[in-house]
Design a protein around this motif. Sequence first.
Motif, mmCIF file in Angstrom:
data_model
loop_
_atom_site.group_PDB
_atom_site.id
_atom_site.type_symbol
_atom_site.label_atom_id
_atom_site.label_comp_id
_atom_site.label_asym_id
_atom_site.label_seq_id
_atom_site.Cartn_x
_atom_site.Cartn_y
_atom_site.Cartn_z
ATOM 1 N N LEU A 93 0.836 -1.211 0.000
ATOM 2 C CA LEU A 93 0.000 0.000 0.000
ATOM 3 C C LEU A 93 0.867 1.256 0.000
ATOM 4 N N SER A 94 1.968 1.221 0.756
ATOM 5 C CA SER A 94 2.864 2.378 0.837
ATOM 6 C C SER A 94 3.540 2.670 -0.494
ATOM 7 N N ALA A 95 3.769 1.641 -1.287
ATOM 8 C CA ALA A 95 4.376 1.833 -2.604
ATOM 9 C C ALA A 95 3.428 2.571 -3.541
ATOM 10 N N ARG A 96 2.139 2.514 -3.248
ATOM 11 C CA ARG A 96 1.124 3.132 -4.115
ATOM 12 C C ARG A 96 0.616 4.471 -3.611
ATOM 13 N N SER A 97 0.859 4.773 -2.327
ATOM 14 C CA SER A 97 0.236 5.961 -1.746
ATOM 15 C C SER A 97 1.131 6.592 -0.683
ATOM 16 N N ALA A 98 1.338 7.889 -0.820
ATOM 17 C CA ALA A 98 2.115 8.615 0.194
ATOM 18 C C ALA A 98 1.371 8.621 1.525
ATOM 19 N N ALA A 99 0.050 8.734 1.479
ATOM 20 C CA ALA A 99 -0.742 8.728 2.712
ATOM 21 C C ALA A 99 -0.592 7.387 3.435
ATOM 22 N N ALA A 100 -0.644 6.294 2.685
ATOM 23 C CA ALA A 100 -0.469 4.972 3.300
ATOM 24 C C ALA A 100 0.926 4.844 3.892
ATOM 25 N N ARG A 101 1.928 5.404 3.215
ATOM 26 C CA ARG A 101 3.299 5.341 3.716
ATOM 27 C C ARG A 101 3.398 6.068 5.052
ATOM 28 N N LEU A 102 2.722 7.223 5.174
ATOM 29 C CA LEU A 102 2.754 7.988 6.433
ATOM 30 C C LEU A 102 2.032 7.265 7.560
ATOM 31 N N VAL A 103 0.915 6.644 7.252
ATOM 32 C CA VAL A 103 0.097 6.012 8.293
ATOM 33 C C VAL A 103 0.570 4.600 8.618
ATOM 34 N N LEU A 104 0.936 3.837 7.598
ATOM 35 C CA LEU A 104 1.215 2.419 7.786
ATOM 36 C C LEU A 104 2.691 2.046 7.794
ATOM 37 N N GLY A 105 3.539 2.909 7.266
ATOM 38 C CA GLY A 105 4.941 2.544 7.149
ATOM 39 C C GLY A 105 5.103 1.415 6.150
ATOM 40 N N SER A 106 6.252 0.752 6.183
ATOM 41 C CA SER A 106 6.445 -0.329 5.216
ATOM 42 C C SER A 106 7.251 -1.500 5.766
ATOM 43 N N THR A 107 8.145 -1.249 6.703
ATOM 44 C CA THR A 107 9.070 -2.282 7.150
ATOM 45 C C THR A 107 9.022 -2.434 8.668
ATOM 46 N N PHE A 108 8.872 -3.664 9.132
ATOM 47 C CA PHE A 108 8.869 -3.926 10.570
ATOM 48 C C PHE A 108 10.236 -3.604 11.155
ATOM 49 N N ASN A 109 10.226 -2.938 12.306
ATOM 50 C CA ASN A 109 11.459 -2.607 13.019
ATOM 51 C C ASN A 109 11.162 -2.752 14.512
ATOM 52 N N ALA A 110 11.682 -3.780 15.149
ATOM 53 C CA ALA A 110 11.364 -4.090 16.545
ATOM 54 C C ALA A 110 11.566 -2.903 17.501
ATOM 55 N N PRO A 111 12.635 -2.096 17.380
ATOM 56 C CA PRO A 111 12.787 -0.968 18.309
ATOM 57 C C PRO A 111 11.636 0.036 18.256
ATOM 58 N N ASP A 112 10.912 0.066 17.146
ATOM 59 C CA ASP A 112 9.765 0.973 17.054
ATOM 60 C C ASP A 112 8.753 0.677 18.155
ATOM 61 N N LEU A 113 8.617 -0.590 18.519
ATOM 62 C CA LEU A 113 7.645 -0.976 19.544
ATOM 63 C C LEU A 113 7.934 -0.261 20.862
ATOM 64 N N PHE A 114 9.197 -0.157 21.215
ATOM 65 C CA PHE A 114 9.592 0.557 22.435
ATOM 66 C C PHE A 114 9.227 2.040 22.327
ATOM 67 N N TRP A 115 9.531 2.655 21.198
ATOM 68 C CA TRP A 115 9.294 4.097 21.059
ATOM 69 C C TRP A 115 7.808 4.425 21.001
ATOM 70 N N TYR A 116 6.994 3.492 20.509
ATOM 71 C CA TYR A 116 5.548 3.691 20.596
ATOM 72 C C TYR A 116 5.115 3.712 22.060
ATOM 73 N N ALA A 117 5.702 2.851 22.870
ATOM 74 C CA ALA A 117 5.378 2.827 24.304
ATOM 75 C C ALA A 117 5.817 4.127 24.979
ATOM 76 N N VAL A 118 6.956 4.664 24.571
ATOM 77 C CA VAL A 118 7.402 5.959 25.100
ATOM 78 C C VAL A 118 6.369 7.035 24.768
ATOM 79 N N GLY A 119 5.894 7.039 23.537
ATOM 80 C CA GLY A 119 4.880 8.012 23.134
ATOM 81 C C GLY A 119 3.585 7.846 23.919
ATOM 82 N N ALA A 120 3.170 6.599 24.120
ATOM 83 C CA ALA A 120 1.950 6.338 24.892
ATOM 84 C C ALA A 120 2.110 6.836 26.330
#
Length: 146
Positions: A93-120
């Motif tokens: 979806l991200s390859a087809r849409s800039a909006a999807a790229r912003l909302v959904l990203g494209s590649t799993f990255n485990a450290p992101d899970l920690f930073w989402y918790a920081v944001g929460a």
Amino acid sequence: MTAGVAGVARAAVRTRVWAAGAAVLTVAAGLGIRSVAGGDVAKYAGDALYTVLIHALVVLVAPRVRPGVAAGAALAFSWAVEFAQLTGVPAELSARSAAARLVLGSTFNAPDLFWYAVGAGAAYGAHTLWAAGAAWVRGRGGVGAG
């Protein structure tokens, strides 16, 4: 409309205004960080701010939501999006849409899970402080008392 119902309605409107303002400020903060920093600083700050933005949007939709519930919903959504990246669907979806790229990203990255918790956690703290301040003002007979 009774005075109690009117007061609840005013409080909901006030909360939605604050949540909308928080969403705008969060997007501005993300853009600002991207303009002055790069690499991991910008990426992980963006991850945390993504969850803060989702928290603000949850409050915008459900203004009476408790801080912990809003933070939990924002974190669950952020994690769900991150884990969805393992399927390859967001990348497609991200390859087809800039909006999807912003909302959904494209590649799993485990450290992101920690930073989402920081944001929460940051969103929970800000929401809790705002709710306590609003309750204090109502209790003192100030703005929004009713």
